[in-house]
Design a protein around this motif. Structure first.
Motif, mmCIF file in Angstrom:
data_model
loop_
_atom_site.group_PDB
_atom_site.id
_atom_site.type_symbol
_atom_site.label_atom_id
_atom_site.label_comp_id
_atom_site.label_asym_id
_atom_site.label_seq_id
_atom_site.Cartn_x
_atom_site.Cartn_y
_atom_site.Cartn_z
ATOM 1 N N PRO A 32 3.801 1.644 8.599
ATOM 2 C CA PRO A 32 2.968 1.552 7.342
ATOM 3 C C PRO A 32 3.407 0.023 6.644
ATOM 4 O O PRO A 32 4.491 -0.334 6.807
ATOM 5 N N VAL A 33 2.365 -0.311 5.836
ATOM 6 C CA VAL A 33 2.190 -1.633 4.982
ATOM 7 C C VAL A 33 2.498 -1.213 3.733
ATOM 8 O O VAL A 33 1.583 -0.341 3.172
ATOM 9 N N THR A 34 3.398 -1.707 2.902
ATOM 10 C CA THR A 34 3.240 -1.543 1.572
ATOM 11 C C THR A 34 2.805 -2.757 0.610
ATOM 12 O O THR A 34 3.083 -3.954 1.195
ATOM 13 N N LYS A 35 1.897 -2.379 -0.292
ATOM 14 C CA LYS A 35 1.306 -3.508 -1.080
ATOM 15 C C LYS A 35 2.521 -4.393 -1.821
ATOM 16 O O LYS A 35 3.567 -3.748 -2.245
ATOM 17 N N THR A 81 0.875 -8.624 1.030
ATOM 18 C CA THR A 81 -0.137 -7.896 1.241
ATOM 19 C C THR A 81 -0.866 -7.260 -0.190
ATOM 20 O O THR A 81 -0.093 -6.986 -1.114
ATOM 21 N N GLU A 122 -2.635 -4.488 -0.340
ATOM 22 C CA GLU A 122 -2.877 -3.021 -0.434
ATOM 23 C C GLU A 122 -1.869 -2.598 0.337
ATOM 24 O O GLU A 122 -1.239 -2.860 1.383
ATOM 25 N N ASP A 123 -1.813 -0.953 0.488
ATOM 26 C CA ASP A 123 -1.054 -0.082 1.294
ATOM 27 C C ASP A 123 -1.946 0.174 2.563
ATOM 28 O O ASP A 123 -3.120 0.434 2.258
ATOM 29 N N ALA A 136 -1.436 2.872 5.664
ATOM 30 C CA ALA A 136 -0.919 4.138 6.295
ATOM 31 C C ALA A 136 -0.817 3.966 7.622
ATOM 32 O O ALA A 136 -1.450 3.225 8.266
#
Length: 405
Positions: free
Chosen positions: A354-357, A380, A382-383, A385
């Motif tokens: 997952p990518v976190t803002k 980044t 935005e988030d 999932a």
């Protein structure tokens, strides 16, 4: 680094660059850094003509770097080391370990290595005399005295090597991550290295937290042992309004300098290294600190939070994530000459979900004549999932085929 295919928009001017850059490319996140190059159509300008091998300009008022040339390359700071020495002594004063009236003895080592017998910049402190810290600090900052630097180091830490450890400890504490000091004078040593980016961090720290020390560096002259010497920083007499910090020379890397001034209510810090001659050093500093001197223009490219590009996501619910700048992006350009500027987005990818803002994942660079003259962090926007099992499988297959070819 592998450069992949890209999709990008063309822009009529640097001021109109917006977040239209995109990149869709699979690559190993452990091994591959992907780059996107954009020629800025219609803007033809020559690189800022700095003869120094490395240079940086920092806008202290807005807390942003606005020009960079090899500012992360490690170099010998030579005499500029004394800025770090002075700040380290100040920390001992703040901690109550010493006071400005504390006296330190002038050892034979300090006298022979940094005093009159050595034929280096010196405050002419007499052998075996006791000198108050306050006077040693004026000798250090005004006269660039090597005997003062050694006496302070020995008095505070017992030896130059012990003092250098304190220098390094404090340097790391303020974010100077690419510096290693081995002595308080800047005398040649293969392991004595820093970067202009780190020196700019140090200068900004002095301006913000050490106003008394800043004022010492701008003192015109100082007398010790009945010998009066003018400030050893020649840049203060060549650049109107300059009020710190110093100049240096290394046989291997040429002439260097770091200076600051207030221009129309905004304070700037400039640092250079590797200028071929004394006159080139003066010219380079003027170009950076006095843009009108050479017809340069401070050009804004992005506002804080602007979307610059997108990055590929591995194993996420969506294939890409927007990349944004964390601050205003602006740099010096020469609008009157004929050449091309480039923008380049560089990040390690694909980014695993997952990518976190707000994750720092790369940078946007401004290039001129293939030199990186500015770089800004990309995060980044935005988030993202984690995707489902099928989507992650397709992503893994895509990366597998990319590595084959």
């Amino acid at each position: 680094m592998k450069v992949g295919p890209n999709k990008c928009g063309a822009f009529s001017s640097l001021g109109n660059v917006v977040g239209r850059l995109s990149l869709r490319l699979w690559g190993s996140r452990a091994l591959v850094s992907m780059a996107l190059v954009l020629m800025v159509a219609g803007v033809r300008a020559e690189a800022v003509e700095i003869k120094a091998k490395a240079a940086t300009l920092y806008d202290f008022t807005n807390k942003s770097q606005i020009f960079s040339k090899n500012s992360r390359v490690k170099l010998a700071p030579a005499n500029l080391t004394k800025l770090m020495t002075a700040v380290t002594v100040q920390q001992a004063i703040h901690a109550g370990d010493i006071t400005p009236l504390t006296t330190f003895p002038v050892s034979e080592h300090a006298w022979r290595t940094g005093g009159a017998p050595a034929r280096v910049t010196t405050m002419f402190a007499r052998l075996n005399s006791a000198v108050p810290v306050r006077d040693l600090m004026y000798g250090l900052t005004v006269q660039s005295a090597n005997d003062a630097a050694i006496v302070l180091a020995e008095g505070l830490a017992g030896s130059e090597a012990n003092f250098a450890r304190e220098m390094n400890k404090f340097a790391k504490s303020i974010g100077m991550q690419n510096s290693n000091f081995t002595n308080p004078t800047g005398f040649p040593d293969e392991n004595h290295k820093t970067t202009l980016e780190d020196l700019s961090i140090l200068a900004a720290y002095v301006i913000e937290h050490e106003p008394e020390l800043h004022s010492m560096f701008m003192t015109d002259r100082f007398t010790w042992n009945n010998i009066t010497q003018r400030n050893k920083n020649p840049l203060m007499r060549e650049i109107e309004g300059l009020d710190g910090f110093g100049a240096g020379f290394s046989e291997r890397e040429g002439f260097a300098g770091i200076g600051t001034l207030d221009s129309n209510g905004r304070r700037y810090v400039a640092a250079i290294a590797g200028s071929p001659t004394v006159q080139d050093r003066i010219q380079d500093m003027k170009i950076l600190l006095l843009p009108s001197f050479s017809g340069l223009k401070l050009q804004q490219l992005y506002q804080k939070g602007d979307r610059v590009s997108t990055a590929q996501v591995y194993g996420g619910k969506q294939m890409t994530v927007p990349l944004e700048v964390t601050d205003v992006v602006a740099t010096l350009i020469n609008p009157g000459q004929k050449d091309n500027y480039k923008l380049r987005v560089v990040y390690n990818g694909p980014i695993p979900a997952p990518v976190t803002k707000g994750m720092e994942v790369g940078e946007v660079q401004v290039l001129s004549k293939n030199d990186v003259i500015y770089r800004a962090t990309l995060v980044t926007g935005e988030d993202v999932a984690m995707g489902d099992l099928q989507g992650r499988a397709w992503d893994a297959l895509g990366e597998f085929f990319y590595q084959l070819f």
